[in-house]
Design a protein around this motif. Structure first.
Motif, short mmCIF file in Angstrom:
data_model
loop_
_atom_site.label_atom_id
_atom_site.label_comp_id
_atom_site.label_asym_id
_atom_site.label_seq_id
_atom_site.Cartn_x
_atom_site.Cartn_y
_atom_site.Cartn_z
N GLY A 89 0.82 -1.21 0.00
CA GLY A 89 0.00 0.00 0.00
C GLY A 89 0.85 1.26 0.00
O GLY A 89 0.56 2.21 -0.73
N ALA A 90 1.90 1.26 0.82
CA ALA A 90 2.78 2.42 0.88
C ALA A 90 3.51 2.62 -0.44
O ALA A 90 3.63 3.76 -0.94
CB ALA A 90 3.79 2.25 2.03
N GLY A 91 3.97 1.51 -1.04
CA GLY A 91 4.66 1.62 -2.33
C GLY A 91 3.74 2.15 -3.42
O GLY A 91 4.15 2.98 -4.24
N ALA A 92 2.50 1.66 -3.43
CA ALA A 92 1.54 2.13 -4.43
C ALA A 92 1.24 3.62 -4.26
O ALA A 92 1.16 4.37 -5.24
CB ALA A 92 0.25 1.31 -4.34
N LEU A 93 1.09 4.06 -3.00
CA LEU A 93 0.79 5.47 -2.74
C LEU A 93 1.96 6.36 -3.14
O LEU A 93 1.77 7.40 -3.78
CB LEU A 93 0.46 5.66 -1.26
CG LEU A 93 0.13 7.10 -0.82
CD1 LEU A 93 -1.07 7.63 -1.60
CD2 LEU A 93 -0.15 7.16 0.68
N VAL A 94 3.17 5.96 -2.78
CA VAL A 94 4.35 6.75 -3.14
C VAL A 94 4.52 6.79 -4.65
O VAL A 94 4.84 7.84 -5.24
CB VAL A 94 5.61 6.20 -2.45
CG1 VAL A 94 6.87 6.88 -3.00
CG2 VAL A 94 5.54 6.41 -0.95
N GLY A 95 4.28 5.65 -5.32
CA GLY A 95 4.38 5.62 -6.78
C GLY A 95 3.37 6.54 -7.43
O GLY A 95 3.71 7.30 -8.36
N TRP A 96 2.12 6.49 -6.96
CA TRP A 96 1.08 7.39 -7.49
C TRP A 96 1.46 8.85 -7.27
O TRP A 96 1.34 9.68 -8.16
CB TRP A 96 -0.25 7.09 -6.81
CG TRP A 96 -1.31 8.13 -7.07
CD1 TRP A 96 -2.13 8.20 -8.15
CD2 TRP A 96 -1.64 9.25 -6.23
NE1 TRP A 96 -2.97 9.30 -8.05
CE2 TRP A 96 -2.69 9.95 -6.87
CE3 TRP A 96 -1.17 9.72 -5.01
CZ2 TRP A 96 -3.25 11.10 -6.33
CZ3 TRP A 96 -1.72 10.87 -4.46
CH2 TRP A 96 -2.75 11.54 -5.12
N TRP A 97 1.96 9.14 -6.06
CA TRP A 97 2.33 10.53 -5.74
C TRP A 97 3.49 11.01 -6.62
O TRP A 97 3.47 12.14 -7.11
CB TRP A 97 2.70 10.62 -4.27
CG TRP A 97 3.30 11.94 -3.90
CD1 TRP A 97 2.67 13.15 -3.85
CD2 TRP A 97 4.67 12.18 -3.52
NE1 TRP A 97 3.56 14.13 -3.47
CE2 TRP A 97 4.79 13.56 -3.26
CE3 TRP A 97 5.78 11.35 -3.38
CZ2 TRP A 97 5.99 14.14 -2.86
CZ3 TRP A 97 6.97 11.92 -2.98
CH2 TRP A 97 7.08 13.30 -2.74
#
Length: 288
Positions: free
Chosen positions: A156-164
């Motif tokens: 989840g953290a990786g997906a959020l950072v990638g999106w950001w």
């Protein structure tokens, strides 16, 4: 309206508990002022000190990098490392090791109602907590294995950072200070221990979304809903058994929901929304 935010329960808790929310806000804003003036060394000093004080603002290094401020990013990392290692001159390395051991293996209050982070929601949803007789230590029953929970957090953290990272340049172009506001929200949401006394750091997102609400009354209603959820006065407590889902993901998560509503408003700001052009005389008409 700003006093409405400053009088909220998280802000009062920060003051009553003598926490560092105000200090962190000062360092954050001093660094941002230098960042806007392109004073790389000054910004690196303020933000590097902030990162050394609390680890979660380390996302600011990536914030500078994705905005092509590479020199600032490297300088910030260097200053943060220098300030972090500076105490080694008079305290042993064992203190650092003990700190990391406590954070990674002995902290048992991730699921407290005051933790509005992503990891806090995972703990409230998938970890059942039992009291052990000590305020600081609890027994846990894992509805998911600890490894699975760790993978959920990492993915989840990786997906959020990638999106950001993909959207960071858009936010910078779309609206003044929106990019910085979103960076603040992401770094708080990903912090394992994002307790509500860090809410002073949300000042810029609150200002940006307030400006938007004054120009669009229906969004001001949503803004008020977000701030109102911050007013729920809950003492810091683990959501221990026999608390069911309604308590764990309901009343014990109100600060998380207020934070997520504010995040939605910030990420969907219309182009050109600038809190620096806030016209207070427009507020009465916006409230009608």
């Amino acid at each position: 309206l700003l006093m409405f935010y400053f009088a909220s329960f998280p802000m009062l808790s920060n003051a009553m508990m003598l926490q560092l929310g105000g200090v962190l806000l000062f360092l954050l804003m001093q660094g941002y002022a230098a960042y806007l003036k392109r004073q790389e060394g000054t910004a690196a000093l303020w933000w590097g000190g902030l990162i050394a004080l609390k680890l979660f603002p380390g996302l600011l290094i990536l914030y500078a990098w994705v905005n092509q401020r590479y020199r600032l990013s490297v300088m910030m990392a260097g200053v943060a490392l220098l300030f972090t290692c500076l105490p080694l001159g008079w305290i042993p390395l064992a203190v650092y090791k003990h700190y990391m051991t406590v954070i990674t293996h002995q902290v048992s209050w991730y699921g407290t109602n005051w933790n509005f982070s992503y990891l806090g929601e995972l703990y409230r949803g998938f970890v059942v907590t039992f009291p052990s007789g000590s305020y600081y230590h609890y027994y846990h029953t894992w509805l998911l294995s600890k490894t699975t929970l760790g993978w959920l957090y990492a993915l989840g953290a990786g997906a959020l950072v990638g999106w950001w990272c993909l959207r960071a340049r858009y936010f910078e172009r779309n609206s003044p200070h929106q990019g910085f506001s979103v960076a603040i929200l992401v770094m708080l949401f990903l912090s394992p221990l994002a307790w509500l006394y860090y809410f002073p750091l949300l000042l810029i997102p609150v200002l940006c979304t307030l400006m938007d609400g004054i120009e669009r009354s229906w969004r001001l209603v949503i803004w008020f809903l977000s701030i109102t959820l911050f007013y729920v006065p809950e003492p810091a407590a683990q959501t221990i058994m026999p608390a069911g889902w309604a308590i764990r993901l309901g009343l014990s998560s109100v600060y998380s929901y207020g934070f997520l509503i504010l995040s939605y408003l910030t990420c969907t700001l219309p182009a050109g929304t600038d809190p620096c052009k806030l016209r207070w005389e427009n507020i009465p008409s916006a409230l009608k």
